[in-house]
Scaffold this active site. Structure first.
Site, PDB file in Angstrom:
ATOM      1  NE  ARG A 212      -4.454  -2.315  -0.999  1.00 38.26           N
ATOM      2  CZ  ARG A 212      -4.477  -1.101  -1.821  1.00 38.26           C
ATOM      3  NH1 ARG A 212      -3.655  -0.220  -1.355  1.00 38.26           N
ATOM      4  NH2 ARG A 212      -5.444  -1.074  -2.693  1.00 38.26           N
ATOM      5  CG  PHE A 228       4.446   7.734   4.497  1.00 36.11           C
ATOM      6  CD1 PHE A 228       4.515   9.236   4.737  1.00 36.11           C
ATOM      7  CD2 PHE A 228       5.866   7.062   4.322  1.00 36.11           C
ATOM      8  CE1 PHE A 228       5.796   9.697   4.957  1.00 36.11           C
ATOM      9  CE2 PHE A 228       7.045   7.666   4.596  1.00 36.11           C
ATOM     10  CZ  PHE A 228       7.002   9.219   4.751  1.00 36.11           C
ATOM     11  CG  ASP A 250      -1.193   8.918   7.688  1.00 39.51           C
ATOM     12  OD1 ASP A 250      -0.881   8.224   6.745  1.00 39.51           O
ATOM     13  OD2 ASP A 250      -1.749  10.176   7.728  1.00 39.51           O
ATOM     14  CB  SER A 251       1.225  13.308   9.293  1.00 43.02           C
ATOM     15  OG  SER A 251       0.693  13.545   7.997  1.00 43.02           O
ATOM     16  CB  ALA A 280       7.281   9.287   8.468  1.00 40.55           C
ATOM     17  CG  ASP A 300       2.545   3.854  -0.458  1.00 40.04           C
ATOM     18  OD1 ASP A 300       3.308   4.033  -1.403  1.00 40.04           O
ATOM     19  OD2 ASP A 300       1.421   3.286  -0.603  1.00 40.04           O
ATOM     20  CB  CYS A 340       3.583   7.386  -5.925  1.00 35.79           C
ATOM     21  SG  CYS A 340       3.357   8.399  -4.995  1.00 35.79           S
TER      22      CYS A 340
END
Length: 399
Positions: A212, A228, A250-251, A280, A300, A340
């Site tokens: 970040r 995301f 975002d969802s 997305a 991300d 990730c």
């Protein structure tokens, strides 16, 4: 008498390299009747002791080594020492008033398999993810109270990983008073409200802290798309770095609501950011159809790979989302893309991103390779501890 796990001939090679996992297929027999999480001696086929570990009768990872010294006792003193060592390694962060959220214990990478401890201001959020960590629950908590007086302890052992260990999901207060609904943390110039009760992981993605900060240095005067976006971490960093506008995608309605609160908390003008709820993959296609373009895109996504059987499908997902991002970038634009998924190796991730750029008919350069923050170290003998991979790519301007 301590039970023993005897390995099949030749299956001790990974232990000689101090890798802490023993899978069921490597075990010839179990001597004794160890209960879930109990300490066992690990022996080669010839009887040579290799160390002591926790026994997990329900997991494919049947033993996780605590120590490669067979003479070391696994007791309160062991836990006090290992925890003290892990915390001491983060002492510079603990003393830094501009950073009030830190990972204090990183499981195998701190030689404490199955234990995660994250600090949010004066709250410690603990995850006990394995039978061994669960077995030593009371000792772990007592040691943390001794080593970090004045902190409350809250448990978030609600990961599906516990089911593989035959353990129920658990969450709730362990020590001290109940935490507030939202805990405010400081991350450099940014303030963030964290929901430790219901937020992702332990509440926030601490592993992205340094990334970040990098986005802050890249965002000046840029139009940014944060996919995301969760509670807005990368968006806040971009706005702090002078981004002209950020679109958060975002969802989750609830997550976007908290993200909006975080933007207001930091005093950013409302015309510099927007929030958009949606999938997305679908929204990026819609933005493309609408002719939208961005100078900087952050991808991300959550973990796409839960097992090796899902790797091929996950690779298609990563390629698709990166292809769409390349299509939405202006010439000269930047893509900060992450995975990730620990099972997706860094070289394969880069190949997927390269194929995505090729399909989008964009030429791009890798400017920087990124990983998890320094308080999420990787033990050299446990490369699986390196799970967060990132690339900053630049679309080469077309003459």
């Amino acid at each position: 008498m301590t039970a023993s796990v005897i390995l099949k001939p030749g299956r001790e090679k990974s232990l000689r390299r101090h890798h802490p996992w023993i899978f069921t297929g490597a075990i010839a027999q179990v001597s004794g009747h160890p209960q879930s999480g109990a300490t066992v001696v690990v022996r080669s086929a010839s009887g040579e002791p290799f160390g002591l570990g926790s026994y997990s009768p329900h997991s494919q990872i049947r033993v996780r080594l605590w120590t490669f010294n067979p003479q070391e006792a696994i007791d309160r003193s062991f836990w006090q020492g290992r925890l003290q060592q892990a915390i001491a390694a983060r002492n510079p962060l603990l003393q830094d008033s501009s950073q009030t959220a830190t990972r204090l214990v990183a499981a195998e990478s701190d030689r404490l398999p199955g234990l995660i401890v994250d600090r949010y201001d004066r709250t410690l959020v603990c995850q006990l993810l394995t039978a061994g960590a669960e077995f030593w629950r009371d000792t772990i908590m007592a040691s943390l109270v001794d080593l970090l007086p004045g902190y409350r302890l809250y448990e978030r052992s609600d990961s599906d990983v516990r089911a593989k260990e035959g353990l129920p999901l658990r969450s709730g207060l362990l020590y001290g008073d109940e935490p507030p609904d939202l805990i405010e943390i400081q991350e450099g110039p940014i303030r963030v409200q964290v929901d430790v009760r219901a937020g992702h992981k332990t509440g926030f993605y601490l592993d992205q802290r340094q990334n970040r900060a990098i986005i802050t240095t890249l965002a000046a005067q840029k139009r940014v798309l944060n996919c995301f976006s969760y509670t807005g971490g990368f968006s806040l960093a971009a706005l702090a770095g002078g981004a002209s506008h950020v679109l958060n995608l975002d969802s989750s309605t609830a997550i976007l609501k908290l993200s909006a609160q975080n933007h207001q908390l930091n005093g950013f003008a409302s015309d510099r950011y927007d929030h958009l709820e949606g999938d997305a993959f679908q929204v990026l296609r819609q933005l493309r159809e609408q002719g939208e373009q961005f100078d900087l895109i952050v991808l991300d996504p959550p973990k796409f790979v839960e097992s090796k059987a899902h790797l091929e499908r996950a690779a298609r997902g990563y390629k698709d989302i990166n292809r769409l991002a390349f299509l939405l970038l202006r010439s000269g634009g930047l893509l900060a893309t992450f995975s990730c998924s620990g099972l997706l190796e860094a070289d394969l991730f880069q190949k997927i991103v390269a194929d995505a750029a090729l399909d989008a008919q964009r030429e791009a350069q890798v400017l920087q390779r990124l990983g998890q923050a320094s308080d999420h170290p990787t033990l050299l003998s446990f490369p699986e501890g390196f799970y967060l991979k990132g690339l900053i790519c630049r679309v080469i301007p077309i003459p």
